[in-house]
Scaffold this motif. Structure first.
Motif, short mmCIF file in Angstrom:
data_model
loop_
_atom_site.label_atom_id
_atom_site.label_comp_id
_atom_site.label_asym_id
_atom_site.label_seq_id
_atom_site.Cartn_x
_atom_site.Cartn_y
_atom_site.Cartn_z
N PRO A 1 -5.18 6.30 -2.31
CA PRO A 1 -4.48 5.06 -1.98
C PRO A 1 -4.53 3.99 -3.08
O PRO A 1 -5.55 3.81 -3.73
CB PRO A 1 -5.23 4.57 -0.73
CG PRO A 1 -6.61 5.12 -0.89
CD PRO A 1 -6.46 6.44 -1.58
N TYR A 2 -3.41 3.29 -3.22
CA TYR A 2 -3.30 2.18 -4.17
C TYR A 2 -2.48 1.06 -3.56
O TYR A 2 -1.70 1.27 -2.62
CB TYR A 2 -2.63 2.63 -5.47
CG TYR A 2 -3.39 3.67 -6.23
CD1 TYR A 2 -4.38 3.32 -7.14
CD2 TYR A 2 -3.15 5.03 -6.02
CE1 TYR A 2 -5.10 4.28 -7.83
CE2 TYR A 2 -3.87 6.00 -6.70
CZ TYR A 2 -4.84 5.62 -7.61
OH TYR A 2 -5.55 6.57 -8.27
N ILE A 3 -2.61 -0.12 -4.15
CA ILE A 3 -1.74 -1.25 -3.82
C ILE A 3 -0.88 -1.50 -5.05
O ILE A 3 -1.40 -1.62 -6.18
CB ILE A 3 -2.56 -2.49 -3.46
CG1 ILE A 3 -3.37 -2.20 -2.18
CG2 ILE A 3 -1.66 -3.71 -3.27
CD1 ILE A 3 -4.60 -3.03 -2.05
N LEU B 1 -9.09 -0.61 4.57
CA LEU B 1 -9.00 0.12 3.30
C LEU B 1 -10.31 0.81 2.95
O LEU B 1 -10.41 1.45 1.90
CB LEU B 1 -8.60 -0.84 2.18
CG LEU B 1 -7.22 -1.50 2.33
CD1 LEU B 1 -6.95 -2.43 1.15
CD2 LEU B 1 -6.12 -0.46 2.44
N PHE C 1 0.85 -1.19 0.00
CA PHE C 1 0.00 0.00 0.00
C PHE C 1 0.89 1.25 0.00
O PHE C 1 1.86 1.32 0.75
CB PHE C 1 -0.88 -0.01 1.25
CG PHE C 1 -1.67 1.25 1.49
CD1 PHE C 1 -3.00 1.33 1.12
CD2 PHE C 1 -1.11 2.35 2.13
CE1 PHE C 1 -3.75 2.47 1.37
CE2 PHE C 1 -1.84 3.50 2.38
CZ PHE C 1 -3.17 3.55 1.99
N THR D 1 0.50 5.83 -0.88
CA THR D 1 -0.40 6.92 -1.26
C THR D 1 0.30 8.26 -1.19
O THR D 1 1.22 8.46 -0.39
CB THR D 1 -1.65 6.93 -0.35
OG1 THR D 1 -2.54 7.98 -0.77
CG2 THR D 1 -1.27 7.15 1.10
#
Length: 295
Positions: A166-168, A197, A160, A162
């Motif tokens: 947020p992104y993975i 999340l 994770f 950001t």
């Protein structure tokens, strides 16, 4: 009856019908929240923006960003595209746009051609990079219907990160990039298994050769099955790679949207400021069409 004008542009491309499309509604103060969200769903782009009067006169505008389902705190191509539209309409003095967004102040430095006309810009992410929890290879593979062995963990595990959105992130084998196919049920299971999340499970995968990346981003739970160009993901990715590879600054050329038939070219950069890592993304924009919304 009131009317609000809008323009659409393709961002992170130098030709029409490439890059990531964006709709920009200017002087949109009279549009209420529900209608903004409905318009974003109607336009059916990854994001739609609404330009409002700035709360602080030192800034150029307040900008609200909506995807098909939700308002967003920050997004990259909407900031560059919105500043591009505002500059073309004479709404920005000079080459720096200061845009108030939920994540802070987005600073967009405009780029211009030899005649002084705007052609794109660079947006600095409003927040430093924050990295968090890691994820099992099998979880990423299940969501994208690739093999767990396609995940490359030489530089980092799926993680994770950001800069306000947020992104993975997962590095994968080069030949696996084209094979990614989202499994919506697997995305829902992942979101349920990670309640921290808040229902968002957006995956950004990439293959890397030195400073060149080939990337794809999938956010089906937010209404974006796949995104042709994702500035708010490429920014923290550059920061993540700087953190893991070392040095004071780093830059990448990112190719995204190829599998969608909307090739995008993004310049991503990260640098250290004391203990923080700051980031930016750059690209060009092309106008497409304009119209009015009457209400």
């Amino acid at each position: 009856m009131a009317s609000v004008r809008f323009e659409t542009v393709d961002v992170f491309t130098d030709r029409r019908f490439g890059g990531n499309p964006l709709a920009v509604f200017v002087e949109a103060d009279a549009i209420d929240d529900a209608t903004m969200q409905a318009l974003a769903a109607e336009m059916n782009y990854s994001e739609t923006t609404f330009v409002l009067r700035a709360a602080d006169p030192a800034n150029d505008a307040r900008v609200r960003i909506f995807n098909r389902k939700h308002e967003m705190p920050f997004a990259g191509h909407p900031m560059i595209g919105t500043a591009f539209v505002m500059a073309r309409k004479g709404m920005i003095d000079g080459d720096m746009a200061r845009l108030e967004i939920p994540a802070g102040i987005a600073k967009v430095t405009l780029s211009r051609d030899a005649n002084g006309s705007p052609v794109g810009g660079t947006v600095e992410a409003p927040q430093p990079v924050v990295m968090g929890m890691e994820f099992p290879h099998e979880r990423i593979a299940e969501c994208l219907q690739i093999a767990a062995s396609d995940i490359v963990a030489t530089t980092h595990a799926p993680i994770f990160a950001t800069c306000g959105n947020p992104y993975i992130f997962a590095e994968i084998e080069r030949d696996a990039v084209a094979r990614c196919t989202p499994d919506l049920a697997a995305f829902h299971r992942a979101a349920d298994d990670y309640p921290e999340l808040n229902g968002r499970f957006s995956l950004f995968v990439y293959a890397r050769e030195e400073r060149t990346l080939w990337a794809r981003m999938f956010a089906p739970l937010a209404g974006t099955w796949e995104d042709p160009a994702t500035g708010s993901a490429n920014a923290p990715l550059a920061g993540l790679l700087l953190d893991r590879l070392g040095g004071d600054e780093i830059d990448f050329t990112v190719h995204q949207g190829l599998e969608m038939g909307r090739p995008s070219l993004i310049a991503a950069r990260a640098w250290r400021v004391g203990p923080e890592i700051r980031t930016s993304v750059s690209g060009t924009s092309v106008p497409i069409f304009s119209g009015t919304f009457d209400f």
